[in-house]
Write an enzyme that holds these catalytic residues in place. Structure first.
Site, PDB file in Angstrom:
ATOM      1  N   ARG A  97       0.867  -1.189   0.000  1.00 56.66           N
ATOM      2  CA  ARG A  97       0.000   0.000   0.000  1.00 56.66           C
ATOM      3  C   ARG A  97       0.906   1.242   0.000  1.00 56.66           C
ATOM      4  O   ARG A  97       1.802   1.349   0.831  1.00 56.66           O
ATOM      5  CB  ARG A  97      -0.939   0.009   1.220  1.00 56.66           C
ATOM      6  CG  ARG A  97      -1.929  -1.158   1.193  1.00 56.66           C
ATOM      7  CD  ARG A  97      -3.078  -0.962   2.153  1.00 56.66           C
ATOM      8  NE  ARG A  97      -3.988   0.076   1.707  1.00 56.66           N
ATOM      9  CZ  ARG A  97      -4.922   0.626   2.494  1.00 56.66           C
ATOM     10  NH1 ARG A  97      -5.030   0.252   3.761  1.00 56.66           N
ATOM     11  NH2 ARG A  97      -5.733   1.547   2.034  1.00 56.66           N
ATOM     12  N   ASP A 245      -2.594   9.420   7.163  1.00 54.54           N
ATOM     13  CA  ASP A 245      -1.700   8.378   6.642  1.00 54.54           C
ATOM     14  C   ASP A 245      -0.317   8.916   6.353  1.00 54.54           C
ATOM     15  O   ASP A 245       0.674   8.188   6.383  1.00 54.54           O
ATOM     16  CB  ASP A 245      -2.280   7.765   5.367  1.00 54.54           C
ATOM     17  CG  ASP A 245      -3.359   6.777   5.723  1.00 54.54           C
ATOM     18  OD1 ASP A 245      -4.469   7.217   6.070  1.00 54.54           O
ATOM     19  OD2 ASP A 245      -3.070   5.567   5.702  1.00 54.54           O
TER      20      ASP A 245
END
Ligand code: MRU
Length: 365
Positions: A97, A245
């Site tokens: 990711r 994030d």
């Protein structure tokens, strides 16, 4: 990766147990509480890719444990074979990711250990296991510190916090970042209420945040993402708290798709907008949010709902998993080392250098 395995006594996002990694399967929550067992780094990579485990800090912890599994498996090899195996594992885990900076951070922490040519592979594998467990423990401690700093900012008697996605215990090693703030505020102000955005398309809010709130008895109302503006316009939201994030050096913050929209609504309605994240989420190597890689996920997440198709076959789809909230929309960033207000870069760098801001409250800049 196999599952379900035996059920740990309490719900844990991730756990290292006797050389295997257990994770609660977040794809199945809240309907089924099932654990998957990862015995290889490839299992861990698959678990991250398929969202068995998700949330930036939890992904970092999983990657560290994945590297510990890789080292364990390769510890009998001569040094060059050992290093090759760990290089492969690093690449494989890194490719899972792209947006969460914690993934690269955790892999770099582990690489520092396995690149050291001094100790024998067997010893290096032990050191990597200890470091992975330390990263896990540190993450829980960071979340608790974020919670404590955040609670000092939210001083109204009956706060109503809107949150997006799940930045809770499930997204971390425990306690949570944005939900760490919520937990900490709730302990001091039992009049707290929470609005939980459902968070299309993966429904982290509806499935995971709602579940965490119910588990803890924190009063929460689940809403669809498109309802946030309605409740803000009625003066029914006092604060927004979200996770991140990756945060660029200037304070631009990437978080789950839809966070940017919430930030614009908050600005329009004069609602303070807080980003809660450990300092390790700040990527000082990038000057602003335009450099943050945004993951595009499978179109089925958009065309289907609960496994059933809701959009016509053949329709074109876009599915960016994250967006970037510009620093100008952020009231403050709540880190594990203190709270930073705009302009963010100097404050973030000061915290990273180890000094706290001055003033009556040592935690708040
Ligand atoms: O795609 P996800 O579920 O991994 O996205 C998670 C988020 O956007 C969280 O808000 C972020 O990782 C912070 S978690 C403490």
């Amino acid at each position: 990766m196999s599952g379900p395995s035996d059920h740990p006594s309490e719900v844990k996002t991730i756990e290292w147990r006797d050389g295997v990694v257990l994770m609660i399967d977040q794809r199945k929550l809240p309907l089924v509480e099932e654990y998957v067992t990862c015995t290889t780094w490839e299992d861990v990579a698959e678990a991250i890719r398929t969202m068995v485990i998700r949330g930036a800090p939890a992904i970092g912890v999983a990657a560290a444990m994945g590297m510990a599994l890789a080292a364990r498996a390769a510890r009998a090899l001569p040094r060059d074979g050992f290093e090759r195996a760990l290089q492969d594992a690093t690449k494989g885990l890194f490719s899972t990711r792209p947006t969460a900076v914690n993934l690269g951070w955790a892999l770099a922490e582990m690489e520092r250990i396995w690149r050291d040519p001094g100790p024998a592979p067997e010893k290096t594998a032990e050191t990597m296991e200890s470091r992975a467990l330390q990263i896990y423990e540190d993450d829980v401690a960071s979340c608790r510190a974020i919670g404590a700093h955040g609670a000092e900012l939210i001083t109204v008697e009956e706060p109503v916090i809107l949150t997006h996605c799940n930045a809770g215990a499930l997204a971390t090693a425990g306690y949570g970042t944005a939900l760490g703030v919520v937990r900490s505020v709730f302990a001091r102000r039992p009049g707290l209420r929470v609005f939980v955005d459902e968070t299309r398309p993966f429904l982290q809010g509806a499935r995971l945040t709602a579940w965490e709130m119910l588990h803890e008895g924190i009063p929460a109302d689940l809403i669809t993402d498109s309802m946030a503006g309605h409740f803000m316009s009625k003066g029914m939201v006092t604060h927004v708290v979200v996770g991140a994030d990756r945060i660029a050096a200037n304070g631009d913050a990437a978080n789950k798709i839809g966070t940017y929209t919430v930030s614009v609504l908050a600005k329009e309605h004069g609602v303070p907008f807080y980003v809660a994240a450990p300092l390790s989420t700040v990527d000082f190597a990038i000057p602003d949010g335009s450099h943050i890689p945004i993951e595009e996920r499978d179109e089925a997440e958009v065309t289907h709902f609960g496994g059933s198709r809701v959009a016509p076959e053949g329709v074109r789809v876009r599915n960016p998993a994250f967006d970037v909230t510009p620093a100008r929309n952020i009231t403050a960033i709540i880190t594990d080392r203190g709270v930073v207000r705009p302009p963010f870069e100097a404050g973030l760098r000061r915290l990273a250098a180890g000094s706290r801001s001055e003033g009556s409250d040592p935690c708040v800049q």
